[in-house]
Design a protein around this motif. Structure first.
Motif, PDB file in Angstrom:
ATOM      1  N   HIS A  80       0.869  -1.172   0.000  1.00 52.84           N
ATOM      2  CA  HIS A  80       0.000   0.000   0.000  1.00 52.84           C
ATOM      3  C   HIS A  80       0.909   1.225   0.000  1.00 52.84           C
ATOM      4  CE1 HIS A  80      -3.751   2.129   0.693  1.00 52.84           C
ATOM      5  NE2 HIS A  80      -3.109   2.898   1.568  1.00 52.84           N
ATOM      6  N   VAL A  81       0.579   2.235  -0.821  1.00 50.81           N
ATOM      7  CA  VAL A  81       1.436   3.414  -0.952  1.00 50.81           C
ATOM      8  C   VAL A  81       0.753   4.633  -0.344  1.00 50.81           C
ATOM      9  CG1 VAL A  81       2.623   4.968  -2.552  1.00 50.81           C
ATOM     10  CG2 VAL A  81       2.485   2.510  -3.056  1.00 50.81           C
ATOM     11  N   VAL A  82       1.494   5.340   0.513  1.00 48.84           N
ATOM     12  CA  VAL A  82       1.038   6.609   1.073  1.00 48.84           C
ATOM     13  C   VAL A  82       2.054   7.668   0.661  1.00 48.84           C
ATOM     14  CG1 VAL A  82       0.524   7.946   3.150  1.00 48.84           C
ATOM     15  CG2 VAL A  82      -0.059   5.511   3.057  1.00 48.84           C
ATOM     16  N   PHE A  83       1.612   8.656  -0.123  1.00 50.15           N
ATOM     17  CA  PHE A  83       2.519   9.707  -0.557  1.00 50.15           C
ATOM     18  C   PHE A  83       2.660  10.774   0.530  1.00 50.15           C
ATOM     19  CE2 PHE A  83       1.411   7.828  -4.586  1.00 50.15           C
ATOM     20  CZ  PHE A  83       2.602   7.900  -5.302  1.00 50.15           C
ATOM     21  N   ILE A  84       3.871  11.284   0.663  1.00 51.69           N
ATOM     22  CA  ILE A  84       4.136  12.407   1.561  1.00 51.69           C
ATOM     23  C   ILE A  84       4.607  13.552   0.683  1.00 51.69           C
ATOM     24  CG2 ILE A  84       5.424  13.219   3.569  1.00 51.69           C
ATOM     25  CD1 ILE A  84       5.846  10.304   4.356  1.00 51.69           C
ATOM     26  N   THR A  85       3.903  14.670   0.720  1.00 51.45           N
ATOM     27  CA  THR A  85       4.185  15.714  -0.254  1.00 51.45           C
ATOM     28  C   THR A  85       3.912  17.107   0.280  1.00 51.45           C
ATOM     29  OG1 THR A  85       3.575  16.526  -2.471  1.00 51.45           O
ATOM     30  CG2 THR A  85       1.840  15.498  -1.170  1.00 51.45           C
ATOM     31  N   ALA A  86       4.548  18.074  -0.349  1.00 54.06           N
ATOM     32  CA  ALA A  86       4.177  19.465  -0.132  1.00 54.06           C
ATOM     33  C   ALA A  86       2.880  19.690  -0.916  1.00 54.06           C
ATOM     34  CB  ALA A  86       5.289  20.386  -0.640  1.00 54.06           C
ATOM     35  N   HIS A  87       2.306  20.868  -0.832  1.00 56.45           N
ATOM     36  CA  HIS A  87       1.010  21.125  -1.465  1.00 56.45           C
ATOM     37  C   HIS A  87       1.179  21.329  -2.964  1.00 56.45           C
ATOM     38  CE1 HIS A  87      -2.892  22.951  -2.370  1.00 56.45           C
ATOM     39  NE2 HIS A  87      -3.300  22.398  -1.259  1.00 56.45           N
ATOM     40  N   GLU A  88       1.136  20.231  -3.713  1.00 55.14           N
ATOM     41  CA  GLU A  88       1.216  20.288  -5.171  1.00 55.14           C
ATOM     42  C   GLU A  88      -0.169  19.975  -5.726  1.00 55.14           C
ATOM     43  OE1 GLU A  88       4.621  18.106  -6.719  1.00 55.14           O
ATOM     44  OE2 GLU A  88       5.465  18.111  -4.702  1.00 55.14           O
ATOM     45  N   GLU A  89      -0.862  21.012  -6.183  1.00 56.01           N
ATOM     46  CA  GLU A  89      -2.286  20.899  -6.498  1.00 56.01           C
ATOM     47  C   GLU A  89      -2.586  19.792  -7.501  1.00 56.01           C
ATOM     48  OE1 GLU A  89      -6.055  21.361  -5.818  1.00 56.01           O
ATOM     49  OE2 GLU A  89      -4.560  22.578  -4.778  1.00 56.01           O
ATOM     50  N   TYR A  90      -1.804  19.723  -8.576  1.00 53.55           N
ATOM     51  CA  TYR A  90      -2.082  18.713  -9.597  1.00 53.55           C
ATOM     52  C   TYR A  90      -1.935  17.308  -9.032  1.00 53.55           C
ATOM     53  CZ  TYR A  90      -2.193  16.094 -13.893  1.00 53.55           C
ATOM     54  OH  TYR A  90      -2.547  15.191 -14.856  1.00 53.55           O
ATOM     55  N   ALA A  91      -0.860  17.078  -8.273  1.00 54.56           N
ATOM     56  CA  ALA A  91      -0.627  15.750  -7.707  1.00 54.56           C
ATOM     57  C   ALA A  91      -1.733  15.375  -6.730  1.00 54.56           C
ATOM     58  CB  ALA A  91       0.732  15.700  -7.016  1.00 54.56           C
ATOM     59  N   LEU A  92      -2.173  16.333  -5.900  1.00 50.96           N
ATOM     60  CA  LEU A  92      -3.230  16.042  -4.932  1.00 50.96           C
ATOM     61  C   LEU A  92      -4.521  15.649  -5.635  1.00 50.96           C
ATOM     62  CD1 LEU A  92      -2.740  18.818  -2.221  1.00 50.96           C
ATOM     63  CD2 LEU A  92      -1.737  16.541  -2.359  1.00 50.96           C
ATOM     64  N   LYS A  93      -4.825  16.331  -6.728  1.00 53.32           N
ATOM     65  CA  LYS A  93      -6.031  15.996  -7.493  1.00 53.32           C
ATOM     66  C   LYS A  93      -5.910  14.590  -8.078  1.00 53.32           C
ATOM     67  CE  LYS A  93      -9.063  17.904 -11.089  1.00 53.32           C
ATOM     68  NZ  LYS A  93      -9.229  18.984 -12.091  1.00 53.32           N
ATOM     69  N   ALA A  94      -4.731  14.262  -8.578  1.00 50.20           N
ATOM     70  CA  ALA A  94      -4.502  12.918  -9.134  1.00 50.20           C
ATOM     71  C   ALA A  94      -4.650  11.860  -8.053  1.00 50.20           C
ATOM     72  CB  ALA A  94      -3.114  12.849  -9.779  1.00 50.20           C
ATOM     73  N   PHE A  95      -4.145  12.136  -6.836  1.00 47.52           N
ATOM     74  CA  PHE A  95      -4.288  11.189  -5.730  1.00 47.52           C
ATOM     75  C   PHE A  95      -5.759  10.953  -5.430  1.00 47.52           C
ATOM     76  CE2 PHE A  95      -0.067  12.911  -3.877  1.00 47.52           C
ATOM     77  CZ  PHE A  95       0.654  12.118  -4.749  1.00 47.52           C
ATOM     78  N   ARG A  96      -6.534  12.027  -5.382  1.00 51.86           N
ATOM     79  CA  ARG A  96      -7.944  11.916  -4.998  1.00 51.86           C
ATOM     80  C   ARG A  96      -8.750  11.171  -6.051  1.00 51.86           C
ATOM     81  NH1 ARG A  96      -9.524  17.919  -3.823  1.00 51.86           N
ATOM     82  NH2 ARG A  96     -11.481  17.036  -3.050  1.00 51.86           N
ATOM     83  N   PHE A  97      -8.466  11.402  -7.333  1.00 52.77           N
ATOM     84  CA  PHE A  97      -9.150  10.660  -8.396  1.00 52.77           C
ATOM     85  C   PHE A  97      -8.755   9.185  -8.369  1.00 52.77           C
ATOM     86  CE2 PHE A  97     -10.674  14.495 -10.435  1.00 52.77           C
ATOM     87  CZ  PHE A  97     -11.771  14.057 -11.169  1.00 52.77           C
ATOM     88  N   SER A  98      -7.575   8.886  -7.849  1.00 52.87           N
ATOM     89  CA  SER A  98      -7.067   7.517  -7.838  1.00 52.87           C
ATOM     90  C   SER A  98      -7.309   6.800  -6.520  1.00 52.87           C
ATOM     91  CB  SER A  98      -5.562   7.521  -8.140  1.00 52.87           C
ATOM     92  OG  SER A  98      -5.278   8.228  -9.315  1.00 52.87           O
ATOM     93  N   ALA A  99      -7.984   7.461  -5.576  1.00 56.66           N
ATOM     94  CA  ALA A  99      -8.276   6.888  -4.244  1.00 56.66           C
ATOM     95  C   ALA A  99      -7.012   6.462  -3.524  1.00 56.66           C
ATOM     96  CB  ALA A  99      -9.250   5.704  -4.368  1.00 56.66           C
ATOM     97  N   LEU A 100      -5.937   7.235  -3.708  1.00 58.59           N
ATOM     98  CA  LEU A 100      -4.674   6.948  -3.030  1.00 58.59           C
ATOM     99  C   LEU A 100      -4.488   7.888  -1.845  1.00 58.59           C
ATOM    100  CD1 LEU A 100      -2.400   6.241  -6.082  1.00 58.59           C
ATOM    101  CD2 LEU A 100      -2.609   4.747  -4.110  1.00 58.59           C
ATOM    102  N   ASP A 101      -3.838   7.392  -0.815  1.00 62.98           N
ATOM    103  CA  ASP A 101      -3.646   8.182   0.397  1.00 62.98           C
ATOM    104  C   ASP A 101      -2.423   9.083   0.288  1.00 62.98           C
ATOM    105  OD1 ASP A 101      -5.811   7.058   1.916  1.00 62.98           O
ATOM    106  OD2 ASP A 101      -4.623   5.235   2.054  1.00 62.98           O
ATOM    107  N   TYR A 102      -2.517  10.227   0.932  1.00 61.77           N
ATOM    108  CA  TYR A 102      -1.381  11.137   0.966  1.00 61.77           C
ATOM    109  C   TYR A 102      -1.374  11.902   2.281  1.00 61.77           C
ATOM    110  CZ  TYR A 102      -4.827  14.732  -0.265  1.00 61.77           C
ATOM    111  OH  TYR A 102      -5.926  15.559  -0.273  1.00 61.77           O
ATOM    112  N   LEU A 103      -0.199  12.366   2.656  1.00 63.87           N
ATOM    113  CA  LEU A 103      -0.016  13.200   3.837  1.00 63.87           C
ATOM    114  C   LEU A 103       0.723  14.455   3.408  1.00 63.87           C
ATOM    115  CD1 LEU A 103       1.185  10.413   6.290  1.00 63.87           C
ATOM    116  CD2 LEU A 103      -0.964  11.694   6.514  1.00 63.87           C
ATOM    117  N   LEU A 104       0.235  15.602   3.854  1.00 61.39           N
ATOM    118  CA  LEU A 104       0.890  16.860   3.522  1.00 61.39           C
ATOM    119  C   LEU A 104       1.968  17.187   4.547  1.00 61.39           C
ATOM    120  CD1 LEU A 104      -2.141  19.125   2.505  1.00 61.39           C
ATOM    121  CD2 LEU A 104      -0.379  18.215   1.000  1.00 61.39           C
ATOM    122  N   LYS A 105       3.077  17.743   4.055  1.00 56.98           N
ATOM    123  CA  LYS A 105       4.136  18.212   4.954  1.00 56.98           C
ATOM    124  C   LYS A 105       3.772  19.596   5.488  1.00 56.98           C
ATOM    125  CE  LYS A 105       7.824  15.910   2.330  1.00 56.98           C
ATOM    126  NZ  LYS A 105       9.062  16.129   1.557  1.00 56.98           N
TER     127      LYS A 105
END
Length: 253
Positions: A80-105
């Motif tokens: 299972h993959v959890v991305f850790i990222t700064a606020h990158e709008e395009y990437a966050l939208k891609a995560f949400r469309f893909s039902a993938l988890d992420y954590l913001l720094k």
């Protein structure tokens, strides 16, 4: 115990994540760390962890490069993959469309706790990883409008064409999707989250409980307080403050 890897090119951030996991998720065991695409791939193939906490920006590439290279080696990714990222709008939208988890720094402990709880459910369900392929597809294309969406339900993750979604209905903190030629799908997210995600793709909130795909709107009936008739023959109320906007939108269709 749930086994995990930390992949981030910043040693301080890796140490910070280890501290947070130790405090808020003691049932996660860190098997190892990596700081680059090359060392990350080697660590994943060596340890085969349950979950990977993966930074997007790495010294020799990106976290997406890791997934791309592992995708070319069938059977190499079972984590299972959890991305850790700064606020990158395009990437966050891609995560949400893909039902993938992420954590913001910087990582918020409460958000980490929520993600860990979700990880436990995903691992228990033995979900497929088709949604990672969807993420990579969206990242590669760099388009403004994503064609497919991954929906995470109690029995797994399902991919649908956005153009096949007829309407969405709020049910407390859940959202029910009505999809062409499919049974309704219930998702444990609010309607507001999907309104934000789909508003640029022809979806309109016509009521506090209803978000519709304008492509499936058959009729706007003004009598009886005003209501919409959809392609699935549902009759949906239109709130007073939405009537004028809906009429303007219909003129432009």
């Amino acid at each position: 115990m749930i086994t995990a890897l930390l992949i981030d090119d910043d040693n301080n951030l890796r140490n910070g994540m280890k501290g947070l996991l130790s405090m808020y998720a003691p049932d996660i065991e860190i098997l190892g760390e990596a700081e680059s695409v090359k060392s990350g791939i080697a660590a994943i193939e060596s340890h085969k962890p349950d979950v990977i906490f993966l930074d997007i920006q790495l010294g020799d590439g990106t976290g997406f490069d890791i997934l791309e290279q592992l995708a070319q080696k069938k059977g190499s990714l079972s984590s299972h993959v959890v991305f850790i990222t700064a606020h990158e709008e395009y990437a966050l939208k891609a995560f949400r469309f893909s039902a993938l988890d992420y954590l913001l720094k910087p990582v918020d402990p409460e958000e980490l706790r929520k993600v860990v709880e979700k990880i436990k459910k995903v691992l228990a369900n033995n979900d497929s990883y088709a949604h990672i392929d969807l993420l990579l597809e969206n990242i590669r294309k760099k388009v403004d409008k994503f064609k497919r969406i991954a929906l995470s339900t109690s029995d797994g993750i399902h991919l649908f064409e956005v153009s096949d979604i007829i309407r969405l209905e709020s049910q407390d903190n859940y959202t029910k999707f009505y999809i062409k030629d499919n049974k309704p799908v219930l998702i444990a997210k609010t309607l507001k989250e999907y309104e934000d995600l789909l508003s640029e793709q022809g979806f309109e909130r016509i009521h506090q409980s209803h978000l519709i795909n304008l492509a499936y709107l058959k009729s706007y009936i003004k009598k009886d307080g005003g209501y919409a008739i959809m392609a699935d023959n549902s009759h949906l109320p239109i709130s007073q403050r939405k009537k004028e906007r809906l009429q303007e939108l219909l003129k432009s269709l």
